[in-house]
Design an enzyme around this catalytic site. Structure first.
Site, mmCIF file in Angstrom:
data_model
loop_
_atom_site.group_PDB
_atom_site.id
_atom_site.type_symbol
_atom_site.label_atom_id
_atom_site.label_comp_id
_atom_site.label_asym_id
_atom_site.label_seq_id
_atom_site.Cartn_x
_atom_site.Cartn_y
_atom_site.Cartn_z
ATOM 1 N N ALA A 160 1.076 -1.766 -0.082
ATOM 2 C CA ALA A 160 -0.045 0.052 0.145
ATOM 3 C C ALA A 160 1.011 1.343 0.023
ATOM 4 O O ALA A 160 2.295 1.264 0.597
ATOM 5 C CB ALA A 160 -1.201 0.134 1.327
ATOM 6 N N LYS A 161 0.884 2.219 -1.086
ATOM 7 C CA LYS A 161 1.751 2.953 -0.654
ATOM 8 C C LYS A 161 0.678 4.677 0.266
ATOM 9 O O LYS A 161 -0.243 5.762 -0.294
ATOM 10 C CB LYS A 161 1.130 4.125 -2.311
ATOM 11 C CG LYS A 161 2.292 4.893 -2.467
ATOM 12 C CD LYS A 161 2.903 5.285 -3.950
ATOM 13 C CE LYS A 161 3.317 6.346 -3.800
ATOM 14 N NZ LYS A 161 4.633 6.209 -3.233
#
Ligand SMILES: Cc1ncc(COP(=O)(O)O)c(C=O)c1O
Length: 320
Positions: A160-161
């Protein structure tokens, strides 16, 4: 480098003046890191300004939001339009860096609120040059292995960014710069190579391109994927695998990839020269293939360039 302000930011569905795109100090994201974002580049090409792999960046934004169960109240297509709109409204003809962000806003202050705070969504864009300096593209940069490791699997999800992940990047990047290096490399919790503070890593050994697999606490970089595809197309074998730290010291070539860093050669790791201590031939071949996408020398057979219609941008923006 201070952000060069433009005129408009797309904020919750409409363009607002740059200085009016503000949030409440009690926004959930500010306290708990509950924000997901993207870094996207638009390039000046012979056929006009084009956003690079826009749909892939948007998909990763929605994937990041899904992992944290953040609902984005716009469709992916609306987000794509917003990215194009900030380029045209701000007349960013020479290309730009685009920053879409979605975050838990102002509501309850609990870490897990009973009622989800509203998701706020913004897209800003501005002109941006080379992240690690102009010379770095040819000369390469000096990096170190950080004393800080990347996050362990099943703690904070590396795929996940999300804003919170960048606390790790701040520790790694700041330590490297304090010690006089351009960037720091984080090791995965098992001691194998993971990634740079904001870049994926590739090594060349005996003509084969190696990069840590997704399970090694890396972000699934879009430039990483681009480079792998361009390499395979040129007959270069690419392996995603576990990479022991010491391979960094005996590799023929090492380079970093990322939207910001693009393809940046690494000329030394922990003060040991990589290969001949300068950009290697495979790195150069891949740089030429990559930058050729924007000059027109490399055919865009994947449809990665998303052209922006720059017609009457000011009137369109002013009408809102
Ligand atoms: C931690 C981290 N790894 C890798 C990358 C490279 O990803 P991309 O090529 O999609 O920009 C980035 C940049 O977004 C990053 O922040």
């Amino acid at each position: 480098m201070p952000i060069p302000a433009t005129q408009f930011i797309w904020f919750n569905g409409k363009l607002v003046p740059w200085e009016k795109a503000t949030v409440h100090v009690l926004s959930h994201a500010l306290h708990y890191g509950s924000s997901v974002f993207e870094g996207v580049r638009a390039y000046e090409t012979p056929k006009g300004v084009a956003v690079f792999r826009l749909r892939d960046h948007t998909r990763r934004l929605y994937d990041s939001a899904r992992i944290y169960r953040i609902t984005i109240p716009f469709t992916p297509e609306q987000m794509n339009d917003a990215c194009r709109e900030v380029i045209s409204a701000n007349e960013l003809k020479k290309g730009a860096y685009i920053r879409p962000v979605a975050f838990r806003g102002y509501g309850e202050i609990g870490v897990t609120p009973k009622i989800d705070p509203p998701t706020e969504v913004a897209v800003a864009a501005w002109e941006w040059g080379k992240y690690l300096g102009h010379e770095s593209e040819e000369q390469g940069v000096d990096v170190c292995v950080s004393s800080w490791q990347r996050v362990a699997p099943n703690t904070i999800p590396a795929l996940a960014k999300a804003a919170g992940n960048y606390l790790s990047s701040q520790l790694i990047g700041a330590e490297a710069r304090r010690l006089g290096f351009a960037e720091g490399i984080g090791l995965a919790p098992d001691g194998t190579v993971s990634e740079g503070a904001g870049e994926n890593l590739f090594l060349v050994k005996d003509g084969v391109l190696l990069t840590p697999a997704l399970a090694h606490s890396v972000l699934g970089g879009i430039t990483r994927d681009t480079v792998s595809r361009l390499a395979r197309e040129r007959g270069i074998e690419v392996r995603e695998c576990a990479i022991p730290r010491e391979l960094l010291y005996i590799a023929d070539e090492v380079f970093m990839t990322g939207t910001a860093a693009e393809i940046t050669p690494i000329r030394s790791v922990d003060r040991l020269p990589v290969g001949a201590g300068k950009r290697g031939p495979i790195t150069e071949t891949l740089q030429n293939a990559f930058f050729g996408l924007f000059s027109g020398k490399t055919a865009d057979k994947w449809g990665w360039l998303d052209y922006v219609d720059m017609s009457s941008p000011r009137t369109a923006a002013a009408a809102r």
